[in-house]
Design a protein around this motif. Structure first.
Motif, PDB file in Angstrom:
ATOM      1  N   SER A 191     -29.005   3.709  38.311  1.00 27.56           N
ATOM      2  CA  SER A 191     -29.669   4.953  37.909  1.00 27.56           C
ATOM      3  C   SER A 191     -31.181   4.843  38.053  1.00 27.56           C
ATOM      4  N   ASN A 193     -32.805   2.870  40.136  1.00 31.30           N
ATOM      5  CA  ASN A 193     -33.114   2.881  41.570  1.00 31.30           C
ATOM      6  C   ASN A 193     -33.025   4.290  42.154  1.00 31.30           C
ATOM      7  N   GLN A 194     -32.053   5.063  41.683  1.00 28.25           N
ATOM      8  CA  GLN A 194     -31.925   6.447  42.149  1.00 28.25           C
ATOM      9  C   GLN A 194     -33.118   7.290  41.727  1.00 28.25           C
ATOM     10  N   GLN A 197     -36.091   6.334  43.874  1.00 33.64           N
ATOM     11  CA  GLN A 197     -35.939   6.898  45.214  1.00 33.64           C
ATOM     12  C   GLN A 197     -36.255   8.384  45.210  1.00 33.64           C
TER      13      GLN A 197
END
Length: 370
Positions: A191, A193-194, A197
């Motif tokens: 989560s 990392n998302q 991004q």
């Protein structure tokens, strides 16, 4: 008629100037002054700020009408209409450089003068509205870019804290780690990392829209570069997907922007996998040419409805048939901006429940031994 328009007359012949002034007053305009030289025209225009200047071209003094009009246009942004007896080509060529709002030959009729004035005033008003709108849009874009940058920075701080805490938990719980704990810690990491991004994507779009992303081409072996991206996407995709990479032509010494290219190819490949939910084959073709290189990515997934293709590259837009497939609607928007920055072209051919093919063509610089 544009009421109460204020006009300045620049005319060195007294009788002609008086006749023009009388005509203008009859037509309902206000005459703010009559001057005879280019120097006086500039000074009076700066003082009185007229809505329009009627300018003779042949004037006494150091500045003729064309030179005075150029100075007035640059410094004061006041429209100029030339009233002159001269229609020779050299005079016309000089006058055109100043982008006048009208060019009327003497002698002229009253209705010709009024029509020329009204068109000039109307055009100037339209251009001013457009200029103000563009300035406002530029200001809003700058504010939006600043807001996005600040927001991105503010979000990164707690996300970094969460990520570091998650790493510490993994380390401290290593001896007592079970499947349930591993699942939760892995979900937290995913989560974070998302979110990072997403912040990167939004920031890139904001910078691209404000013109702050510049192309920086370097020599690159495209075959190796594409192979590496395919392996990366294939690893994340899983065994139910097969990405087939083919290449034709000479592409080993092309100059392209690596970061822009990575955004383009990785997003298109990831989308090809994402929107083929049942697995299958994704074909990635690379074609090298003398002045350009073409990337073609084809899948056999859910396809894009015709009505959605019109908005395909808009930020946060998602087609109606994506269902529960996760996504932000930013991937293709980023791809389009990266292609545009590179001076390339992108096209799509898609049919629902048949598949989608994206084709990207980018200009290249070939390295020459020297």
């Amino acid at each position: 008629m544009i009421s109460n328009a204020r006009l300045l007359i620049v005319e060195d012949e007294e009788i002609v100037a008086f006749d023009i002034e009388t005509t203008l007053r009859i037509l309902g305009y206000e005459v703010v002054g009559i001057v005879t030289t280019g120097e006086e025209a500039i000074a009076t225009a700066a003082q009185t700020k007229p809505d329009l200047i009627l300018m003779d071209i042949r004037l006494p003094g150091k500045l003729d009408g064309v030179e005075a009009a150029k100075e007035i246009s640059q410094r004061l942004n006041i429209p100029v209409v030339y009233l002159t007896a001269h229609a020779d080509q050299p005079t016309l060529d000089r006058a055109k450089i100043t982008a006048p709002f009208g060019y009327l030959l003497k002698p002229f009729q009253e209705d010709e003068l009024q029509t020329t004035i009204e068109i000039a005033l109307s055009r100037h008003q339209s251009e001013e509205r457009m200029r103000l709108a563009l300035a406002k849009e530029k200001e809003l874009n700058q504010l939006k870019t600043q807001f996005i940058a600040i927001t991105s920075h503010e979000f990164r701080t707690p996300l970094t804290t969460i990520s570091s805490s998650n790493d510490l938990l993994e380390r401290y719980c290593r001896d007592s780690m079970d499947a349930k704990k591993q699942k939760h810690l892995r979900q937290i990491k995913l989560s974070v990392n998302q979110m990072i991004q997403l912040l990167d994507d939004v920031l890139l779009i904001g910078r691209a829209e404000s013109g702050k992303v510049e192309i920086q081409p370097i020599p690159i072996d495209l075959v190796e570069f594409c192979h590496n991206l395919v392996e990366e996407i294939q690893t994340n995709a899983g065994e139910e997907y097969q990405i087939i990479f083919n290449h034709q032509g000479e592409v080993s010494e092309a100059c392209l922007d690596v970061n822009l290219l990575r955004h383009i190819i990785s997003n298109l490949l990831a989308n090809a996998v994402k929107y083929s939910p049942e697995g299958g084959v994704v074909t990635f073709n690379l074609f090298g040419g003398d002045t350009s290189v073409t990337f073609q990515i084809q899948d056999s997934g859910i396809g894009i409805p015709p009505e959605a293709q019109k908005h395909l590259f808009e930020s946060f837009h998602r087609a109606s048939n994506v269902g529960t497939i996760k996504g932000t609607g930013l991937g293709l928007s980023i791809v389009k901006r990266c292609v545009d920055i590179h001076g390339g072209e992108i096209s799509v051919d898609s049919e629902v429940n048949v598949g989608t093919t994206f084709t990207v063509t980018l200009p290249i610089v070939l390295m020459v031994d020297g």
